[in-house]
Design an enzyme around this catalytic site. Structure first.
Site, PDB file in Angstrom:
ATOM      1  CB  CYS A  73      -0.887   0.155   1.380  1.00 51.39           C
ATOM      2  SG  CYS A  73      -2.107   1.326   1.397  1.00 51.39           S
ATOM      3  CB  CYS A 183      -3.081   3.619  -5.449  1.00 60.61           C
ATOM      4  SG  CYS A 183      -4.318   2.916  -4.532  1.00 60.61           S
TER       5      CYS A 183
HETATM    6  N1  DGL Z   1      -3.855   0.150  -2.118  1.00 57.56           N
HETATM    7  C1  DGL Z   1      -3.663   1.760  -1.335  1.00 57.56           C
HETATM    8  C2  DGL Z   1      -2.457   2.470  -1.845  1.00 57.56           C
HETATM    9  O1  DGL Z   1      -1.606   1.491  -2.483  1.00 57.56           O
HETATM   10  C3  DGL Z   1      -5.141   2.253  -1.289  1.00 57.56           C
HETATM   11  C4  DGL Z   1      -5.011   3.511  -0.289  1.00 57.56           C
HETATM   12  C5  DGL Z   1      -6.381   3.710   0.204  1.00 57.56           C
HETATM   13  O2  DGL Z   1      -6.824   2.881   0.964  1.00 57.56           O
HETATM   14  O3  DGL Z   1      -7.005   4.616   0.170  1.00 57.56           O
HETATM   15  O4  DGL Z   1      -2.153   3.487  -1.648  1.00 57.56           O
END
Ligand code: DGL
Length: 259
Positions: A73, A183
């Site tokens: 993440c 993301c």
């Molecule tokens: N997969 C997360 C990232 O890489 C998403 C973040 C979120 O939940 O806003 O930033």
């Protein structure tokens, strides 16, 4: 220790895009994937809240005996990895937007980046961006609503397409030739992005780099799994398991768990 699993967490289902790269490169490793979907999105939350959630996920994975933790993440990495590294005695691998390769390769001196508010406003991102992209134009776009749609099972919806059109328009007008996906949910958007972007815009993300780094750190610490029989890949979510299942092949089981 070598047979202990690689722990992987994300704010939700998106980090499976990273799990897939890790599994492809290290097919003999046991893995545990944690989707904190009940708390997604992390993006609009402040740094302290993101640290607290990252601590909770880390402790869950440590209790399961993980030998290394991959923060799949960008938002959790850019806000919490320093804290985690300072407070837990285990190797952490993080993910950051691939701004460096985009900056090095752009011919139009203009690149786009789509990421969460938490990532784009983080100190770590501004440091990396100043270091590698200070001589080019970077069009930053917060992907408001994208994670929510994916977590809600609306990956291939008209709503998603309409949102992405709005986000891409200023980038296309500015003549970007690279789009950085900052993301881990966003690699799942690639088929739609290809439809919406001009042919010559290249899309890059950091998934393969994270997998290579995970392998390198396991090797360095002599932690690669040498027992190559039947690896176990476990998936846990604290929200609707169907959404996570929809991104994985049928052979994997997803368990609901209130963590
Ligand atoms: N997969 C997360 C990232 O890489 C998403 C973040 C979120 O939940 O806003 O930033």
């Amino acid at each position: 220790m070598n047979e202990q699993p690689i722990g992987i967490f994300d704010s939700g289902v998106g980090g499976t895009s990273i799990w897939k790269e890790i599994h492809a490169l290290l097919p003999h490793e046991n893995t545990i994937y944690l989707a904190d979907s009940a708390n997604a999105p992390y993006g609009p939350k402040g740094k302290q809240a993101i640290i607290e959630l990252s601590k909770k996920n880390t402790e869950y994975l440590l209790n399961k005996g993980c030998k290394i933790i991959v923060i799949a993440c960008n938002t959790a990495t850019t806000n919490a990895i320093d804290y985690l590294r300072a407070n837990y005695n285990i190797p952490f691998i993080g993910i950051e937007p691939a701004i460096k390769p985009a900056a090095l390769q752009t011919k139009t001196s203009t690149v786009g980046i789509l990421a969460t508010k938490g990532t784009l406003s983080s100190e770590l991102f501004s440091k990396t961006s100043n270091l590698f992209a200070k001589d080019i134009k970077v069009i930053e776009q917060i992907g408001n609503g994208i994670v929510e749609l994916i977590e809600g099972g609306k990956l291939y919806s008209e709503e998603m397409k309409a949102l992405l059109k709005i986000y891409l328009e200023p980038m296309i007008e500015a003549n970007i030739d690279y789009l950085v996906l900052g993301c881990t949910h966003y690699p799942y958007l690639i088929p739609t992005l290809i439809e919406l972007l001009p042919n010559d815009v290249k899309i890059i993300d950091s998934g393969q780099a994270v997998a290579r780094q995970t392998k390198a750190i396991l090797e360095k610490n002599q932690l690669l799994n040498t027992n190559i029989l039947k690896p176990k890949n476990e998936f846990f979510t604290n929200d609707n398991p169907e959404i996570l299942k929809s991104l994985l092949s049928d052979k994997y089981k997803v368990e609901y768990l209130a963590f």
